[in-house]
Design an enzyme around this catalytic site. Structure first.
Site, mmCIF file in Angstrom:
data_model
loop_
_atom_site.group_PDB
_atom_site.id
_atom_site.type_symbol
_atom_site.label_atom_id
_atom_site.label_comp_id
_atom_site.label_asym_id
_atom_site.label_seq_id
_atom_site.Cartn_x
_atom_site.Cartn_y
_atom_site.Cartn_z
ATOM 1 N N LYS A 15 1.107 -1.147 0.028
ATOM 2 C CA LYS A 15 -0.096 -0.078 -0.046
ATOM 3 C C LYS A 15 0.826 1.394 0.031
ATOM 4 C CE LYS A 15 -4.367 1.008 -0.027
ATOM 5 N NZ LYS A 15 -5.416 0.148 -0.519
HETATM 6 P P1 NAD Z 1 -12.745 7.401 -3.431
HETATM 7 O O1 NAD Z 1 -12.026 8.565 -2.935
HETATM 8 O O2 NAD Z 1 -12.899 7.155 -4.890
HETATM 9 O O3 NAD Z 1 -14.081 7.754 -2.790
HETATM 10 C C1 NAD Z 1 -14.440 7.826 -1.253
HETATM 11 C C2 NAD Z 1 -15.597 8.282 -0.890
HETATM 12 O O4 NAD Z 1 -15.812 8.238 0.386
HETATM 13 C C3 NAD Z 1 -16.035 9.677 -1.468
HETATM 14 O O5 NAD Z 1 -17.493 9.776 -1.971
HETATM 15 C C4 NAD Z 1 -16.023 10.330 -0.189
HETATM 16 O O6 NAD Z 1 -16.554 11.515 -0.228
HETATM 17 C C5 NAD Z 1 -16.512 9.355 0.999
HETATM 18 N N1 NAD Z 1 -16.117 9.619 2.184
HETATM 19 C C6 NAD Z 1 -14.945 9.991 2.800
HETATM 20 N N2 NAD Z 1 -14.941 10.280 4.032
HETATM 21 C C7 NAD Z 1 -16.258 9.791 4.460
HETATM 22 C C8 NAD Z 1 -16.913 10.017 5.612
HETATM 23 N N3 NAD Z 1 -16.080 9.960 6.738
HETATM 24 N N4 NAD Z 1 -18.093 9.421 5.614
HETATM 25 C C9 NAD Z 1 -18.725 9.158 4.674
HETATM 26 N N5 NAD Z 1 -18.247 9.294 3.473
HETATM 27 C C10 NAD Z 1 -16.847 9.496 3.187
HETATM 28 O O7 NAD Z 1 -12.290 6.111 -2.948
HETATM 29 P P2 NAD Z 1 -12.703 4.589 -3.201
HETATM 30 O O8 NAD Z 1 -11.717 4.126 -4.248
HETATM 31 O O9 NAD Z 1 -14.118 4.516 -3.904
HETATM 32 O O10 NAD Z 1 -12.330 3.745 -1.921
HETATM 33 C C11 NAD Z 1 -13.326 3.778 -0.880
HETATM 34 C C12 NAD Z 1 -12.680 2.679 0.068
HETATM 35 O O11 NAD Z 1 -12.584 1.477 -0.627
HETATM 36 C C13 NAD Z 1 -11.447 2.728 0.664
HETATM 37 O O12 NAD Z 1 -11.314 2.085 1.807
HETATM 38 C C14 NAD Z 1 -10.412 1.873 -0.050
HETATM 39 O O13 NAD Z 1 -9.408 1.658 0.327
HETATM 40 C C15 NAD Z 1 -11.365 0.846 -0.663
HETATM 41 N N6 NAD Z 1 -11.049 0.111 -1.875
HETATM 42 C C16 NAD Z 1 -10.933 0.669 -2.987
HETATM 43 C C17 NAD Z 1 -10.699 0.007 -4.091
HETATM 44 C C18 NAD Z 1 -10.791 0.509 -5.528
HETATM 45 O O14 NAD Z 1 -10.658 -0.215 -6.382
HETATM 46 N N7 NAD Z 1 -10.948 1.871 -5.761
HETATM 47 C C19 NAD Z 1 -10.602 -1.438 -3.948
HETATM 48 C C20 NAD Z 1 -10.554 -2.054 -2.758
HETATM 49 C C21 NAD Z 1 -11.246 -1.296 -1.798
#
Ligand code: NAD
Length: 463
Positions: free
Chosen positions: A146
């Site tokens: 990461k």
């Molecule tokens: P992103 O930045 O695209 O979206 C994050 C979203 O969460 C946004 O809508 C933001 O406004 C919201 N957010 C942030 N803090 C918040 C809070 N306290 N309460 C409510 N909403 C909140 O990120 P993402 O890629 O969608 O990642 C989200 C999660 O999924 C992370 O934990 C990431 O590690 C995990 N993840 C992502 C992927 C991927 O392919 N992008 C894969 C596996 C896991």
């Protein structure tokens, strides 16, 4: 750079074979805080403490020794870098970034790159460890990594973010590469970020290296189906889990926290499956669907909500729903809760108020260890992150294979293979949990730790 040396001959030599011969190293490892022993692994409350406690439980379950635990509790390699940034106004700011490779016993390190103000070394260590388990659980030939930069990307221009990304890439250059460590998007980063990394890395090599990142734009060798893969995987597993709880996904109610890369498409696919997404939140606020004519809850119109977010940057003010205090989204009475934002949002202070029957973790680490315990007592089923959100790394693996072969698969191939792997993993974990009496998280972690340890055992310890 601090390469954490964590294993000793005796530790690895004892794995599985002769636990009595195990000796824990007395040599201090060069990390900022000592790695707790198994007995102390449950102390403290942070993502890293939780990750290590989960590992300690799995090691205990498998009957492995302290040396095995010590080796897996620390990262194989860590790099912290300063990133001097020339701001658009001519001033200079220095940011901090990290890349942690937790384990590379099963293949190159693999994991996302996060841009968020809260990024710190322990968070990155925890996320890297969970990547190791995720890759092993889904049987993709990677270790776990990461990365992150402590930055709020909303406060920087696109040109500034490009400079930050290129400088960070050049600082971590010695440890990344298509056969070493392959970054991907995560919180606060996207396919444009990956394109800048690809370009910076390729310039130093003198030729284009598409396999150095995944989650890149299609026109640079990205995979069809990658952008929505995590969300598709979440929904495949959510459907299977709902059915195993005797709940028909069609008509089931769901609440989704986060409307970014994962949450947005998860909400969309749930709606396509006939579920009613009754509430959605982002970091600015939350919206809830109104009642239908008969007094039941309607689902939100996710396409209209997405158009509103594209136009305004937030779910707040969406005319097709009512404002909801964001914290209340987590405690709505729904069949399915999908946390898809950040870590630690379900904790000991709100776990007793959760009324969802099923939680499917789109985010990494959204449920603290204490909350996990409370939810288990209350009979709330939690499908863990390392299983539920693994769709992203599965299609990242497909993208890497395609990039290395300079060949593009049809989107139906990608989605079919993704579905098969997710469903197979779900069945494997749920069967193991049922047979052993463990939670789904404990079962998933135990299976993964067993596979990683097996790889170590077969390879042996050099020298
Ligand atoms: P992103 O930045 O695209 O979206 C994050 C979203 O969460 C946004 O809508 C933001 O406004 C919201 N957010 C942030 N803090 C918040 C809070 N306290 N309460 C409510 N909403 C909140 O990120 P993402 O890629 O969608 O990642 C989200 C999660 O999924 C992370 O934990 C990431 O590690 C995990 N993840 C992502 C992927 C991927 O392919 N992008 C894969 C596996 C896991």
């Amino acid at each position: 750079m601090s390469a954490a040396r964590t294993a000793t001959d005796s530790a690895v030599g004892a794995m599985g074979a002769d636990p009595a011969r195990a000796r824990v190293t007395t040599e201090p490892a060069p990390v900022t805080a000592p790695i707790p022993t198994i007995a102390h692994a449950h102390a403290g409350a942070s993502a890293l403490a939780d990750a290590r406690a989960q590992l300690a439980d799995a090691v205990g379950e498998l009957g492995y020794d302290e040396g095995t635990y010590a080796m897996l509790a620390a990262a194989r390699r860590e790099l912290a870098v300063s990133i001097p940034l020339r701001r658009d106004d001519g001033s200079t700011q220095v940011l901090t970034g990290y890349r942690v490779q937790h384990n590379i016993s099963r293949g190159p390190a693999k994991g996302g790159l996060r841009y968020a103000p809260s990024v710190n070394i322990d968070e990155v260590r925890a996320l890297a460890m969970w990547m190791t388990w995720k890759c092993a659980l889904l049987d993709v030939p990677y270790g776990g990594a990461k990365g992150g930069i402590a930055i709020d990307p909303r406060r920087y221009s696109t040109l500034e973010l490009e400079r930050v990304t290129r400088r960070f890439t050049s600082e971590i250059l010695p440890i990344i590469g298509p056969h070493q460590d392959i970054p991907a998007p995560d919180l606060g980063t996207d396919e444009q970020t990956m394109a800048w990394i690809l370009d910076t890395y390729s310039v130093t090599q003198g030729h284009t290296v598409p396999g150095v990142v995944t989650g890149k734009p299609l026109s640079l060798g990205g995979s069809l189906g990658r952008a929505s893969a995590t969300s598709r995987g979440v929904v495949h597993v959510a459907k299977a889990a709902l059915e195993s709880e005797g709940i028909d996904p069609r008509g089931a109610t769901a609440a989704v926290q986060g409307f970014g890369k994962v949450g947005r498409d998860a909400a969309r696919f749930l709606e396509q499956e006939g579920a009613r997404v009754v509430a959605v939140s982002d970091q600015y606020g939350a919206v809830q669907a109104g009642l239908d004519g008969a007094g039941g809850t309607k689902g939100l119109d996710i396409e209209a909500l997405a158009a509103h977010v594209d136009a305004t940057g937030s779910v707040v003010g969406f005319a097709g729903g009512d404002a909801l205090p964001p914290a209340d989204l987590l405690t709505l009475e729904v069949d399915l809760l999908v946390p898809a934002a950040v870590e630690g949002v379900i904790h000991e202070d709100n776990a007793r108020d959760i009324r969802a029957r099923l939680i499917v973790e789109g985010a990494n680490g959204p449920t603290t260890r204490e909350a996990d315990r409370i939810l288990r007592e209350r009979g709330v089923v939690v499908v863990p992150d390392i299983l539920a959100n693994a769709g992203g790394v599965i299609v990242s693996y497909f993208e890497w294979v395609q990039a290395n072969q300079s060949y593009r698969w049809d989107v139906r191939d990608v989605e079919q293979r993704l579905a098969e792997r997710m469903i197979a993993a779900w069945h494997g974990v749920s069967r193991y949990a049922r047979d052993s009496g463990m939670t789904l998280r404990a079962a998933a972690t135990t299976l993964a730790v067993q596979r990683v340890t097996e790889a170590h055992r077969l390879r042996g310890l050099y020298p």
